[in-house]
Design an enzyme around this catalytic site. Sequence first.
Site, PDB file in Angstrom:
ATOM      1  N   HIS A   4      26.341   8.085  26.900  1.00 46.99           N
ATOM      2  CA  HIS A   4      25.104   8.557  26.195  1.00 46.99           C
ATOM      3  C   HIS A   4      25.333   9.352  24.843  1.00 46.99           C
ATOM      4  CE1 HIS A   4      24.119   6.853  30.069  1.00 46.99           C
ATOM      5  NE2 HIS A   4      23.384   6.027  29.402  1.00 46.99           N
ATOM      6  N   GLY A  20      12.513  17.722  24.597  1.00 44.87           N
ATOM      7  CA  GLY A  20      12.484  16.168  25.106  1.00 44.87           C
ATOM      8  C   GLY A  20      12.459  15.258  23.963  1.00 44.87           C
ATOM      9  N   ARG A  24      12.136  16.847  17.437  1.00 43.06           N
ATOM     10  CA  ARG A  24      12.251  18.282  17.694  1.00 43.06           C
ATOM     11  C   ARG A  24      13.309  18.759  17.382  1.00 43.06           C
ATOM     12  NH1 ARG A  24       7.058  20.420  16.379  1.00 43.06           N
ATOM     13  NH2 ARG A  24       5.434  19.025  17.609  1.00 43.06           N
ATOM     14  N   ARG A  43      21.557   6.095  20.855  1.00 42.07           N
ATOM     15  CA  ARG A  43      20.087   5.621  21.289  1.00 42.07           C
ATOM     16  C   ARG A  43      18.771   6.486  20.656  1.00 42.07           C
ATOM     17  NH1 ARG A  43      19.474   3.025  26.840  1.00 42.07           N
ATOM     18  NH2 ARG A  43      21.786   2.259  26.973  1.00 42.07           N
ATOM     19  N   ARG A  87      15.799  24.190  28.490  1.00 36.90           N
ATOM     20  CA  ARG A  87      14.777  23.183  28.163  1.00 36.90           C
ATOM     21  C   ARG A  87      13.496  23.897  27.199  1.00 36.90           C
ATOM     22  NH1 ARG A  87      11.223  19.376  28.068  1.00 36.90           N
ATOM     23  NH2 ARG A  87       9.246  19.647  29.032  1.00 36.90           N
ATOM     24  N   ILE A  88      13.329  23.342  26.167  1.00 33.09           N
ATOM     25  CA  ILE A  88      12.408  23.820  25.375  1.00 33.09           C
ATOM     26  C   ILE A  88      11.358  22.700  25.209  1.00 33.09           C
ATOM     27  CG2 ILE A  88      13.319  25.669  24.170  1.00 33.09           C
ATOM     28  CD1 ILE A  88      14.036  23.873  21.871  1.00 33.09           C
ATOM     29  N   GLY A  89      10.027  22.702  25.854  1.00 31.52           N
ATOM     30  CA  GLY A  89       9.233  21.690  25.597  1.00 31.52           C
ATOM     31  C   GLY A  89       7.780  21.793  26.088  1.00 31.52           C
ATOM     32  N   SER A  90       7.004  20.854  26.042  1.00 32.54           N
ATOM     33  CA  SER A  90       5.546  21.165  26.274  1.00 32.54           C
ATOM     34  C   SER A  90       4.909  20.899  27.682  1.00 32.54           C
ATOM     35  CB  SER A  90       4.818  20.340  25.356  1.00 32.54           C
ATOM     36  OG  SER A  90       5.066  19.004  25.633  1.00 32.54           O
ATOM     37  N   GLU A 162      -2.626   9.417  38.632  1.00 31.29           N
ATOM     38  CA  GLU A 162      -3.656   8.795  39.477  1.00 31.29           C
ATOM     39  C   GLU A 162      -4.068   9.742  40.619  1.00 31.29           C
ATOM     40  OE1 GLU A 162      -4.998   5.912  38.537  1.00 31.29           O
ATOM     41  OE2 GLU A 162      -3.784   5.303  37.122  1.00 31.29           O
ATOM     42  N   GLU A 179       4.908  19.402  33.776  1.00 27.56           N
ATOM     43  CA  GLU A 179       5.752  18.693  32.783  1.00 27.56           C
ATOM     44  C   GLU A 179       6.569  17.957  33.524  1.00 27.56           C
ATOM     45  OE1 GLU A 179       9.637  20.276  32.426  1.00 27.56           O
ATOM     46  OE2 GLU A 179       8.823  19.776  34.352  1.00 27.56           O
ATOM     47  N   MET A 180       7.663  17.289  33.165  1.00 28.68           N
ATOM     48  CA  MET A 180       8.304  16.087  33.761  1.00 28.68           C
ATOM     49  C   MET A 180       9.785  16.310  33.707  1.00 28.68           C
ATOM     50  SD  MET A 180       5.819  13.157  32.165  1.00 28.68           S
ATOM     51  CE  MET A 180       6.735  11.969  33.232  1.00 28.68           C
ATOM     52  N   GLU A 181      10.256  17.338  33.578  1.00 27.84           N
ATOM     53  CA  GLU A 181      11.755  17.699  33.555  1.00 27.84           C
ATOM     54  C   GLU A 181      12.381  18.872  34.108  1.00 27.84           C
ATOM     55  OE1 GLU A 181       9.767  17.502  30.707  1.00 27.84           O
ATOM     56  OE2 GLU A 181      10.337  14.970  30.072  1.00 27.84           O
ATOM     57  N   SER A 203       0.531  22.535  25.700  1.00 30.62           N
ATOM     58  CA  SER A 203      -0.008  21.693  24.618  1.00 30.62           C
ATOM     59  C   SER A 203      -1.219  21.042  24.748  1.00 30.62           C
ATOM     60  CB  SER A 203       1.213  20.607  24.451  1.00 30.62           C
ATOM     61  OG  SER A 203       1.367  19.906  25.559  1.00 30.62           O
ATOM     62  N   ASP A 204      -1.595  21.016  26.126  1.00 23.20           N
ATOM     63  CA  ASP A 204      -2.771  20.447  26.560  1.00 23.20           C
ATOM     64  C   ASP A 204      -3.333  21.122  27.798  1.00 23.20           C
ATOM     65  OD1 ASP A 204      -0.719  18.398  27.055  1.00 23.20           O
ATOM     66  OD2 ASP A 204      -1.806  18.270  29.000  1.00 23.20           O
ATOM     67  N   ARG A 217       1.272  22.407  16.494  1.00 26.38           N
ATOM     68  CA  ARG A 217       2.373  22.262  17.311  1.00 26.38           C
ATOM     69  C   ARG A 217       3.710  23.077  16.688  1.00 26.38           C
ATOM     70  NH1 ARG A 217       1.540  17.568  21.788  1.00 26.38           N
ATOM     71  NH2 ARG A 217      -0.699  17.635  21.536  1.00 26.38           N
TER      72      ARG A 217
HETATM   73  N1  HPA Z   1       1.480  16.083  32.402  1.00 31.40           N
HETATM   74  C1  HPA Z   1       2.833  16.090  32.336  1.00 31.40           C
HETATM   75  N2  HPA Z   1       3.644  16.595  31.258  1.00 31.40           N
HETATM   76  C2  HPA Z   1       3.335  17.237  30.318  1.00 31.40           C
HETATM   77  C3  HPA Z   1       2.051  17.210  29.926  1.00 31.40           C
HETATM   78  C4  HPA Z   1       0.804  16.812  31.289  1.00 31.40           C
HETATM   79  O1  HPA Z   1      -0.294  16.854  31.168  1.00 31.40           O
HETATM   80  N3  HPA Z   1       1.733  17.949  28.813  1.00 31.40           N
HETATM   81  C5  HPA Z   1       2.703  17.870  28.419  1.00 31.40           C
HETATM   82  N4  HPA Z   1       3.712  17.410  29.136  1.00 31.40           N
END
Ligand code: HPA
Length: 234
Positions: A4, A20, A24, A43, A87-90, A162, A179-181, A203-204, A217
């Site tokens: 990859h 991610g 960026r 990719r 990792r640098i993310g949101s 959910e 976050e997810m990572e 970010s939220d 951002r």
């Molecule tokens: N959920 C999961 N991952 C995220 C979120 C979130 O609200 N905001 C930024 N990454």
Amino acid sequence: MTVHIGAAPGDIAETVLMPGDPYRARWAAETFLQDAKLINEVRGMLGFTGTYKGNRVTIQGSGMGMPSLSIYANELISEYGAQTLIRIGSCGGMQSHVAVRDVIIAMSATTITSPSSGIFKEINYAPTANYDLLAAAVTAAKAKGTRTHVGGIYSSDVFYAERPDLDEQMTRHGILGVEMEAAELYTLAARHGRRALAILTVSDHLQTGEALPSEDREKTFGDMVEIALEAAFT
Ligand code: HPA
């Protein structure tokens, strides 16, 4: 070259920042590195290598979610010899004292599952940041005057959750953001004896519904990149 990553051996630095979003990665490389060169575009998952204050560094996109990050981190570690992965993310804020634009430095990352879950079986492994990197990032964030929180985060498998009850339990147990990572990154680094850290911009916010306007951002993301680069070379 790996499956990859199209970079030649030696094209990737021992220190790798992993946003991610591949765009960026390009923005951070163009903004903060000297002599940044594109080293991967397989990719569209862009990666760049350049220098920061004379130190070689790669900024390589990871994609979203632990399965994607796992592919890139595994190849960076096993095939390219990456030693330090940040990792640098949101993330989404999960505490009332954590505001949009704040930075979170993740001490630990809770999960339900990760790509590594299968090897742990009945064990609830606790993915943990490298302490030296964490301490250096806290020092760098304080020096910049960035509003920063240090503590546990939640690495979820879903953005569109959910199960609000799970978020409630995370909040109740002091988790700062979702976050997810990060959990998979911490687990892989531990397995291979490397250093890892996740630095996140809020970010939220899950409780207030507030979200960072897209024009904001860049600035907040920039603070996080600088904290990561300072931490890596302290
Ligand atoms: N959920 C999961 N991952 C995220 C979120 C979130 O609200 N905001 C930024 N990454």
